[in-house]
Design an enzyme around this catalytic site. Structure first.
Site, short mmCIF file in Angstrom:
data_model
loop_
_atom_site.label_atom_id
_atom_site.label_comp_id
_atom_site.label_asym_id
_atom_site.label_seq_id
_atom_site.Cartn_x
_atom_site.Cartn_y
_atom_site.Cartn_z
N LYS A 50 13.24 -7.08 -0.83
CA LYS A 50 11.78 -7.00 -0.70
C LYS A 50 11.45 -5.78 0.11
O LYS A 50 12.01 -5.55 1.18
CB LYS A 50 11.26 -8.26 0.02
CG LYS A 50 9.75 -8.30 0.17
CD LYS A 50 9.07 -8.84 -1.06
CE LYS A 50 7.59 -8.51 -1.15
NZ LYS A 50 7.32 -7.18 -1.73
N THR B 241 -1.20 -5.68 7.08
CA THR B 241 -0.36 -4.89 8.00
C THR B 241 -1.17 -4.51 9.24
O THR B 241 -0.71 -4.68 10.38
CB THR B 241 0.21 -3.64 7.30
OG1 THR B 241 0.77 -4.02 6.05
CG2 THR B 241 1.27 -2.98 8.15
N GLN C 57 13.90 -2.41 6.82
CA GLN C 57 13.28 -3.56 6.16
C GLN C 57 14.14 -4.83 6.28
O GLN C 57 13.60 -5.93 6.34
CB GLN C 57 13.05 -3.20 4.68
CG GLN C 57 11.98 -4.02 3.98
CD GLN C 57 10.57 -3.53 4.24
OE1 GLN C 57 10.31 -2.35 4.20
NE2 GLN C 57 9.66 -4.46 4.52
N LYS D 85 13.95 -0.93 -0.55
CA LYS D 85 12.87 0.06 -0.53
C LYS D 85 13.05 0.99 -1.71
O LYS D 85 14.16 1.19 -2.19
CB LYS D 85 12.93 0.89 0.76
CG LYS D 85 11.63 1.60 1.09
CD LYS D 85 10.70 0.69 1.86
CE LYS D 85 9.35 1.28 2.10
NZ LYS D 85 8.55 0.45 3.01
N GLY E 180 3.56 -2.02 -2.08
CA GLY E 180 3.01 -0.72 -1.71
C GLY E 180 3.65 -0.12 -0.47
O GLY E 180 4.39 -0.78 0.26
N ASP E 181 3.41 1.16 -0.28
CA ASP E 181 3.78 1.89 0.94
C ASP E 181 2.95 3.18 0.86
O ASP E 181 1.95 3.23 0.11
CB ASP E 181 5.29 2.18 0.99
CG ASP E 181 5.74 2.64 2.38
OD1 ASP E 181 5.87 1.81 3.28
OD2 ASP E 181 5.93 3.87 2.58
P1 NDP Z 1 -1.24 5.27 3.00
O1 NDP Z 1 -0.72 6.12 1.93
O2 NDP Z 1 -2.31 4.29 2.70
O3 NDP Z 1 -1.72 6.14 4.24
C1 NDP Z 1 -0.85 7.01 4.89
C2 NDP Z 1 -1.62 7.78 5.93
O4 NDP Z 1 -0.72 8.53 6.72
C3 NDP Z 1 -2.59 8.76 5.32
O5 NDP Z 1 -3.68 8.93 6.18
C4 NDP Z 1 -1.74 10.02 5.22
O6 NDP Z 1 -2.52 11.22 5.19
C5 NDP Z 1 -0.93 9.93 6.49
N1 NDP Z 1 0.37 10.59 6.27
C6 NDP Z 1 1.32 10.23 5.36
N2 NDP Z 1 2.35 11.06 5.40
C7 NDP Z 1 2.06 11.98 6.32
C8 NDP Z 1 2.75 13.11 6.82
N3 NDP Z 1 3.97 13.44 6.36
N4 NDP Z 1 2.13 13.81 7.80
C9 NDP Z 1 0.91 13.45 8.26
N5 NDP Z 1 0.21 12.41 7.83
C10 NDP Z 1 0.77 11.68 6.88
O7 NDP Z 1 0.05 4.50 3.58
P2 NDP Z 1 0.12 3.19 4.49
O8 NDP Z 1 -1.06 3.11 5.39
O9 NDP Z 1 0.43 2.07 3.60
O10 NDP Z 1 1.44 3.48 5.34
C11 NDP Z 1 1.42 4.11 6.61
C12 NDP Z 1 2.70 3.78 7.36
O11 NDP Z 1 2.80 2.35 7.52
C13 NDP Z 1 3.99 4.20 6.67
O12 NDP Z 1 4.95 4.52 7.66
C14 NDP Z 1 4.42 2.93 5.94
O13 NDP Z 1 5.81 2.92 5.69
C15 NDP Z 1 4.03 1.89 6.98
N6 NDP Z 1 3.86 0.52 6.51
C16 NDP Z 1 3.03 0.22 5.48
C17 NDP Z 1 2.84 -1.09 5.11
C18 NDP Z 1 1.88 -1.47 4.04
O14 NDP Z 1 1.73 -2.68 3.80
N7 NDP Z 1 1.20 -0.57 3.39
C19 NDP Z 1 3.58 -2.18 5.76
C20 NDP Z 1 4.38 -1.76 6.88
C21 NDP Z 1 4.51 -0.45 7.22
P3 NDP Z 1 -2.75 11.95 3.79
O15 NDP Z 1 -3.57 11.00 2.97
O16 NDP Z 1 -3.44 13.22 4.11
O17 NDP Z 1 -1.38 12.16 3.22
O1 2IT Z 2 7.16 -1.12 5.17
C1 2IT Z 2 6.75 -2.20 4.71
O2 2IT Z 2 7.02 -3.27 5.26
C2 2IT Z 2 5.93 -2.17 3.50
N1 2IT Z 2 5.62 -1.10 3.00
C3 2IT Z 2 5.47 -3.46 2.89
C4 2IT Z 2 6.55 -4.05 2.01
C5 2IT Z 2 6.16 -5.26 1.22
O3 2IT Z 2 7.02 -5.70 0.46
O4 2IT Z 2 5.04 -5.76 1.34
#
Ligand code: NDP
Ligand code: 2IT
Length: 444
Positions: free
Chosen positions: A90, A209, A111, A126, A165-166
């Site tokens: 997952k 999250t 993860q 992942k 998603g991520d």
């Molecule tokens: P999104 O794509 O929705 O948003 C990512 C954000 O981070 C955007 O504002 C993006 O800016 C910025 N960003 C991404 N890459 C870079 C970079 N290399 N340098 C600067 N800014 C950057 O992703 P999420 O919000 O889903 O994910 C954010 C973080 O949280 C990640 O580390 C992800 O692995 C983690 N995560 C996500 C989960 C989820 O359920 N979605 C669960 C647990 C962890 P821009 O749009 O300009 O690229």
């Molecule tokens: O980093 C993370 O935990 C995620 N992007 C969410 C993974 C998931 O299976 O919901």
């Protein structure tokens, strides 16, 4: 040389050019040293650590797709099925040009322990691609997602591997991927989470999250007799995690003064306007420069800078290694109380150490951002019983899970003599269940 150090060296030698993977392995293995040392003979005999750091399976494939001008492109797709000791693989799918096998391995490795911490039966995996959804039309994104799923669908399923998603993968991408999975496999099943509400998605998964991060942060502070009410919060990112972290922080009475994207950052002394942020990012898919149109008094700055702002609580919610030693020094000089990671591994090793040495409450992503995957597991439960629960039901379960995670990592840290070190606590608490399951299942 100790078994832990041997394995760290081996990981570096066998996986060159994968610094993020090395970093993630080093942090976990360093934390569980106390358990490894106490069981060294058995662990060595059973090659326990070798099996822990080598993914069960790595899938790499080409993803051809055609753009709106009729030109073909080829991206690389990945799925790393890291560890299935406690449940089906997952974990999310990241779509970002920086994606490579080392990034996917670091995320898949994290993860394993995160998923264990949720208390739910999910293993670690992942995937993703170096495809960049930014600036692409909906049709181009669909073409990519369909091509990606045409290959990936051979390896996933509701009881084998359940992606989500991520970065770069949100509701739109999950929808296209689900449609293609169903079409090829002929199965309407919960093989992806983060689905839309009309086709098997769970209420509260979108918020999970960010909300979960705040439920844990609130519990951490409450246990130290501190209230979120009236606190100033600095958040980085402007995506799924950042938006809903900001929303819940405000609901808890805090003031969120920053957010950022890959081009710049916002300082809004009056508190970030969440509705504006959602419209800019979720509806228009635009840059943060637009924020000034909604809030003329806010400041927009090019580049990095969120951590230079005075804040009580810092929540990095963008990407790995975005908070470095200079940022940590500024946060400490400005009196930060807590740093809780919404992103995966956003704080560098040096910065983490500095924050901990300066008495800052620091909670790593595998504990603090586990609410997303936990709610994905709740989506899997609803799918398999062909039911959907109310927002309140899911949200209440999420809150309980996050509070439990805080107490479990706190207790694990205390039990092993690392009181207040939530990095060690999270890694040990996450590892213990995986270890037990791996030992029970023999050498597989
Ligand atoms: P999104 O794509 O929705 O948003 C990512 C954000 O981070 C955007 O504002 C993006 O800016 C910025 N960003 C991404 N890459 C870079 C970079 N290399 N340098 C600067 N800014 C950057 O992703 P999420 O919000 O889903 O994910 C954010 C973080 O949280 C990640 O580390 C992800 O692995 C983690 N995560 C996500 C989960 C989820 O359920 N979605 C669960 C647990 C962890 P821009 O749009 O300009 O690229
Ligand atoms: O980093 C993370 O935990 C995620 N992007 C969410 C993974 C998931 O299976 O919901």
């Amino acid at each position: 040389m100790s078994y832990v150090d041997e394995i760290i060296e081996q990981v570096i030698a066998k996986n060159p050019d994968e610094p993020e993977f090395h970093q993630a392995v080093r942090e976990v293995l360093d934390s569980i040293r106390v358990i490894v040392d106490a069981n060294e003979e058995q662990f060595r005999r059973d090659a326990l650590l070798e099996r822990l750091v080598n993914p069960e399976r790595q899938i790499k494939f080409r993803v051809p797709w055609v753009d709106d001008k009729g030109n073909a492109h080829v991206n690389t797709g990945y799925r790393v099925q890291f560890n299935s000791a406690i449940g089906p693989y997952k974990g999310g799918l990241r779509l970002h040009p920086s994606v490579n096998i080392g990034i996917i391995k670091f995320l898949g490795f994290e993860q394993i322990f995160k998923n264990s911490l949720t208390g739910l039966p999910i293993g670690g995996g992942k995937g993703g691609s170096d495809f960049d959804p930014k600036g692409k039309s909906d049709r181009e994104v669909m073409a990519f997602c369909q091509s990606f799923m045409t290959e990936l669908c051979k390896y996933i399923g509701a009881d084998t591997d359940v992606p989500a998603g991520d970065i770069g993968t949100g509701a739109r991408e999950i929808g296209y991927m689900f449609g293609q999975y169903k079409r090829i496999r002929g199965l309407f099943e919960g093989t992806l989470t983060g689905k839309g509400l009309s086709y098997g998605g769970s209420l509260a998964r979108t918020e999970a999250t960010g909300y979960g991060l705040l439920y844990l942060t609130d519990e951490l502070l409450r246990c130290h007799d501190i209230s979120m009410e009236g606190k100033t919060v600095a958040i980085s990112g402007a995506g799924n995690v950042a938006i809903y972290a900001a929303e819940k922080a405000q609901q808890l009475g805090a003031k969120v003064v920053t957010c950022s994207d890959s081009t710049g950052w916002i300082y809004d002394a009056e508190g970030i306007d969440i509705a504006a942020l959602k419209e800019i990012k979720e509806v228009k898919r635009a840059r943060l420069t637009e924020y000034k149109n909604y809030r003329p008094n806010a400041e927009y700055h090019e580049g990095k800078g969120v951590w230079s702002v005075k804040a009580d609580v810092a929540l990095p919610c963008a990407t790995q290694n975005e908070l470095d030693i200079e940022d940590a020094k500024q946060l400490v000089a400005n009196g930060v109380i807590a740093v809780c990671e919404g992103a995966n591994m956003p704080t560098t090793e040096e910065a983490t150490k500095y924050l901990q040495e300066n008495g800052i409450y620091f909670v790593p992503g595998k504990a603090a951002n586990a609410g997303g995957v936990a709610t994905s597991a709740l989506e899997m439960s609803q799918n398999s019983e062909h039911m959907s629960w109310t927002f309140e039901e899911v949200d209440a379960k999420l809150k309980k899970i996050m509070e439990n995670i805080y107490h479990n990592i706190d207790n694990a840290a205390k039990k092993y003599g690392f009181d207040g070190n939530y990095v060690v606590g999270a890694n040990i608490a996450g590892f213990e269940k995986v270890l037990d399951a791996m030992n029970a299942q023999g050498i597989v």
